[in-house]
Design a protein around this motif. Structure first.
Motif, PDB file in Angstrom:
ATOM      1  N   MET A   1     -25.933 -78.666  34.235  1.00 45.37           N
ATOM      2  CA  MET A   1     -26.203 -78.147  33.887  1.00 45.37           C
ATOM      3  C   MET A   1     -25.118 -77.200  32.791  1.00 45.37           C
ATOM      4  N   GLY A   2     -24.351 -76.694  33.301  1.00 45.52           N
ATOM      5  CA  GLY A   2     -22.890 -75.923  32.920  1.00 45.52           C
ATOM      6  C   GLY A   2     -23.113 -76.190  31.612  1.00 45.52           C
ATOM      7  N   ILE A   3     -22.875 -77.736  31.392  1.00 46.85           N
ATOM      8  CA  ILE A   3     -22.444 -78.350  29.605  1.00 46.85           C
ATOM      9  C   ILE A   3     -23.935 -78.759  29.245  1.00 46.85           C
ATOM     10  N   TRP A   4     -25.206 -78.124  29.116  1.00 43.25           N
ATOM     11  CA  TRP A   4     -26.276 -77.431  28.776  1.00 43.25           C
ATOM     12  C   TRP A   4     -26.723 -76.741  28.333  1.00 43.25           C
ATOM     13  N   LEU A   5     -25.340 -75.810  29.367  1.00 43.38           N
ATOM     14  CA  LEU A   5     -25.696 -74.161  28.345  1.00 43.38           C
ATOM     15  C   LEU A   5     -24.686 -73.928  27.565  1.00 43.38           C
ATOM     16  N   ILE A   6     -23.565 -74.823  27.581  1.00 41.53           N
ATOM     17  CA  ILE A   6     -22.513 -74.038  27.233  1.00 41.53           C
ATOM     18  C   ILE A   6     -22.849 -74.662  25.647  1.00 41.53           C
ATOM     19  N   ARG A   7     -23.548 -76.478  25.396  1.00 41.83           N
ATOM     20  CA  ARG A   7     -23.723 -76.049  24.207  1.00 41.83           C
ATOM     21  C   ARG A   7     -24.687 -75.098  24.115  1.00 41.83           C
ATOM     22  N   ILE A   8     -25.592 -75.394  24.094  1.00 47.15           N
ATOM     23  CA  ILE A   8     -26.769 -73.830  23.882  1.00 47.15           C
ATOM     24  C   ILE A   8     -26.138 -72.883  23.122  1.00 47.15           C
ATOM     25  N   LEU A  31     -32.301 -57.970   9.812  1.00 50.97           N
ATOM     26  CA  LEU A  31     -31.581 -58.342  11.039  1.00 50.97           C
ATOM     27  C   LEU A  31     -30.908 -57.960  11.742  1.00 50.97           C
ATOM     28  N   ALA A  32     -30.599 -57.396  11.546  1.00 48.99           N
ATOM     29  CA  ALA A  32     -28.294 -56.740  12.805  1.00 48.99           C
ATOM     30  C   ALA A  32     -29.426 -56.567  14.405  1.00 48.99           C
ATOM     31  N   GLY A  33     -30.850 -56.461  14.615  1.00 48.15           N
ATOM     32  CA  GLY A  33     -31.369 -56.378  15.922  1.00 48.15           C
ATOM     33  C   GLY A  33     -31.087 -57.406  16.522  1.00 48.15           C
ATOM     34  N   VAL A  34     -31.682 -58.909  15.563  1.00 44.19           N
ATOM     35  CA  VAL A  34     -32.169 -60.200  16.002  1.00 44.19           C
ATOM     36  C   VAL A  34     -30.309 -60.757  16.450  1.00 44.19           C
ATOM     37  N   HIS A  35     -29.609 -59.936  14.975  1.00 42.62           N
ATOM     38  CA  HIS A  35     -27.837 -60.819  15.174  1.00 42.62           C
ATOM     39  C   HIS A  35     -27.070 -60.912  16.614  1.00 42.62           C
ATOM     40  N   ALA A  36     -27.660 -58.881  17.114  1.00 43.71           N
ATOM     41  CA  ALA A  36     -26.946 -58.694  18.434  1.00 43.71           C
ATOM     42  C   ALA A  36     -27.462 -59.146  19.357  1.00 43.71           C
ATOM     43  N   HIS A  37     -28.369 -59.631  19.272  1.00 44.79           N
ATOM     44  CA  HIS A  37     -29.109 -60.074  20.461  1.00 44.79           C
ATOM     45  C   HIS A  37     -28.893 -61.673  20.593  1.00 44.79           C
ATOM     46  N   VAL A  38     -28.910 -62.622  19.644  1.00 46.38           N
ATOM     47  CA  VAL A  38     -28.274 -63.815  19.723  1.00 46.38           C
ATOM     48  C   VAL A  38     -26.892 -63.925  20.058  1.00 46.38           C
ATOM     49  N   ASN A  39     -25.981 -62.950  19.609  1.00 48.18           N
ATOM     50  CA  ASN A  39     -24.651 -63.191  20.116  1.00 48.18           C
ATOM     51  C   ASN A  39     -24.261 -62.530  21.022  1.00 48.18           C
ATOM     52  N   LEU A  40     -24.698 -61.500  22.068  1.00 48.21           N
ATOM     53  CA  LEU A  40     -24.241 -61.863  22.615  1.00 48.21           C
ATOM     54  C   LEU A  40     -25.494 -62.201  24.169  1.00 48.21           C
ATOM     55  N   MET A  47     -22.610 -68.785  27.272  1.00 44.66           N
ATOM     56  CA  MET A  47     -21.762 -69.785  27.261  1.00 44.66           C
ATOM     57  C   MET A  47     -21.082 -68.949  28.603  1.00 44.66           C
ATOM     58  N   ILE A  48     -20.711 -67.879  28.871  1.00 48.36           N
ATOM     59  CA  ILE A  48     -20.229 -67.612  29.911  1.00 48.36           C
ATOM     60  C   ILE A  48     -20.753 -68.312  31.359  1.00 48.36           C
ATOM     61  N   ALA A  49     -21.949 -68.333  32.014  1.00 41.36           N
ATOM     62  CA  ALA A  49     -22.554 -69.284  32.853  1.00 41.36           C
ATOM     63  C   ALA A  49     -22.857 -70.415  32.646  1.00 41.36           C
ATOM     64  N   GLY A  50     -22.851 -71.175  31.356  1.00 37.82           N
ATOM     65  CA  GLY A  50     -22.529 -72.642  31.084  1.00 37.82           C
ATOM     66  C   GLY A  50     -21.120 -72.977  31.804  1.00 37.82           C
ATOM     67  N   ILE A  51     -20.097 -72.217  31.454  1.00 39.45           N
ATOM     68  CA  ILE A  51     -19.114 -71.886  31.780  1.00 39.45           C
ATOM     69  C   ILE A  51     -18.597 -72.177  33.270  1.00 39.45           C
ATOM     70  N   LEU A  52     -19.089 -71.064  33.975  1.00 36.78           N
ATOM     71  CA  LEU A  52     -19.241 -70.643  35.362  1.00 36.78           C
ATOM     72  C   LEU A  52     -20.012 -71.818  35.668  1.00 36.78           C
ATOM     73  N   TYR A  53     -21.060 -72.258  35.708  1.00 35.48           N
ATOM     74  CA  TYR A  53     -21.625 -73.391  36.189  1.00 35.48           C
ATOM     75  C   TYR A  53     -21.053 -74.845  36.394  1.00 35.48           C
TER      76      TYR A  53
END
Length: 124
Positions: A1-8, A31-40, A47-53
């Motif tokens: 699951m962790g590797i999958w989330l890191i890749r996503i 599209l600044a709102g989309v840009h911000a949400h996609v990055n955060l 990425m953080i969740a994947g690393i923790l998992y």
């Protein structure tokens, strides 16, 4: 699951950077709102969740982790697609779809928070 989330998360990073580049080249920040949400919520959060998992595999063996992964990964693309459509067309009919995606994403993140608080234990 962790590797999958890191890749996503890495895919979201690419999308976020390309979207930022597009807005820079076109001088159109619509599209600044989309840009911000996609990055955060895509790149950083997944990425953080994947690393923790990955580092704490015990976090993946419960329903909270499954709920997090599915809700977050269904809700975020739904919210981003319809937010982009709303911002580019000005059509308010996309609002309920944005709200649905946002709600699913928030529920997924809350499942992640509960999972961390309930199942991440210090080593003894």
């Amino acid at each position: 699951m962790g590797i999958w989330l890191i890749r996503i998360g890495a895919i979201y990073f690419g999308i976020g950077v390309l979207l930022g580049y597009y807005m820079s080249v076109t001088h159109n920040p619509a599209l600044a709102g989309v840009h911000a949400h996609v990055n955060l919520l895509g790149w950083a959060a997944l990425m953080i969740a994947g690393i923790l998992y990955y580092l704490f595999p015990a976090l993946t063996s419960n329903g909270w982790a499954k709920a997090h992964v599915w809700l977050h990964n269904i809700g975020l693309p739904l919210m981003m697609i319809f937010l982009a459509l709303n911002l580019t067309t000005g059509n308010p009919a996309f609002g309920p779809w944005i709200a649905t995606g946002a709600t699913l994403t928030v529920l997924g993140i809350l499942a992640f928070v509960i999972n961390i608080l309930a199942n991440l234990k210090p080593k003894r």
